[in-house]
Design an enzyme around this catalytic site. Sequence first.
Site, short mmCIF file in Angstrom:
data_model
loop_
_atom_site.label_atom_id
_atom_site.label_comp_id
_atom_site.label_asym_id
_atom_site.label_seq_id
_atom_site.Cartn_x
_atom_site.Cartn_y
_atom_site.Cartn_z
N ASP A 150 -2.71 8.43 8.11
CA ASP A 150 -3.84 7.46 8.71
C ASP A 150 -3.37 6.69 9.83
O ASP A 150 -3.92 5.71 10.15
CB ASP A 150 -4.85 7.00 7.42
CG ASP A 150 -3.71 5.82 6.89
OD1 ASP A 150 -2.60 6.00 7.17
OD2 ASP A 150 -4.17 5.39 5.61
N SER A 192 0.68 -1.11 0.21
CA SER A 192 -0.06 0.03 0.04
C SER A 192 0.84 1.30 0.12
O SER A 192 0.47 2.26 -0.19
CB SER A 192 -1.06 -0.17 1.09
OG SER A 192 -0.25 -0.04 2.52
N HIS A 212 0.13 5.08 6.66
CA HIS A 212 0.74 5.70 5.84
C HIS A 212 1.09 7.36 5.83
O HIS A 212 0.44 7.88 6.52
CB HIS A 212 -0.22 5.46 4.38
CG HIS A 212 -0.73 4.25 4.37
ND1 HIS A 212 -1.96 3.66 4.67
CD2 HIS A 212 -0.04 3.13 3.78
CE1 HIS A 212 -2.01 2.26 4.60
NE2 HIS A 212 -1.02 1.87 3.90
#
Length: 378
Positions: A345, A43, A348
């Site tokens: 968040d 991610s 990240h």
Amino acid sequence: MSTVPFPSRLCGGLLVVMVALLLPVHSAAGKSSYTGVLSFGDSLADTGNALAHTGGGVGSQLPYGETFFGHPTGRASDGRIVLDFIVEELGMEYPTPYFAGKTAADFQHGVNFAYGGATALDPEFLRSRGLTPFVLLSLANQTAWFRQVLHLVRSVHAQRELMARSLVMVGEMGINDYLVAFFAKRTPSEVEPLVPHVIQAVRSLVNEVISAGAKTVVVRGMIPLGCQPQMLALFENTAGAEYNGKTGCLTRLNELARIHNRKLFRMVLELRLANLGRGVDIFYADQYGPVDSIVRTPRRYGFGEKPLVACCGGGGGKYNFGFSTFCGVEGATLCSDPSKYVSWDGIHMTDTANGRVAAAVLRSTGILRPKSLGVASA
Ligand SMILES: *[C@@H]1O[C@H](CO)[C@@H](O)[C@H](O)[C@H]1NC(C)=O
């Protein structure tokens, strides 16, 4: 404990040899442009695969994307990720996510195989250790997708040409392998035995792209795991959690990240030696140092005083991270100025922090220096 980046711990002579080995093989002039980037990862590097594949995933709803793209793109950030900044600086187009393209034409500016939640290791391997991956996708899948895309180019000669003109970006990889172990209540010393397996998986991928003709490969290192709000929240109030007195980061998790990076760095050196004389540049890009520097002196880099607090999240608490009030779900709150935050968040980073890390990656891998590519750094 010491948090000096590992190369400075090495004695002088060896360091000189290592630095010499890490200098670009090609002259800057020979590298005037890449056709595109080929990217592998999770991610931290996904620019829309999980979203295009499943219609969901992290980064599929606002406020993800609000700062830069203005809408969610599947990137796990309020804006751009590190890969985007590198691509921009080098004057390239954003690569097409693998799941968003079909034809050779779709992928002419590069391909991103990175997939949110992906592990380096295969699900079967993790399960054999009693671990349950987040998604059933590993580097083996990304390697298979890479072969598929390469075969869209008909002749082997053209495939090798394409590879030679591509900038291959690998990683960071391994964070999800370690996270699933931490969620299974493993301690850092129980997680450490996974490291050589993760490095081996990355090595296989790098070998594969080099065999296919890649001439420039950048292998990105692990970020400081112990400075991640998610990990800080997971280990909060657990017996044996040790914190760095200056930063407040978890020392043993950061040590795990450095062990990973040392082994990764060594692997990169070995591959450089193994490919000596073949005109292949393989770089290790440090991502630990830049994040560590920001967390130590956030103001110096333009950030606010709380580098361990997530901008978007919930549950209040010391780190503004709640496992059930993740950024984007109802009840999550958003900070007023994401550019002052390192963490977007809790897992990240923000657009601003990613830009800083990208600049450090570009600096440390000299061949990527914008000027050497004739790109004005606007
Ligand atoms: C990932 O690889 C596994 C094992 O080969 C396979 O079963 C699965 O379908 C792959 N997933 C995707 C989305 O390609």
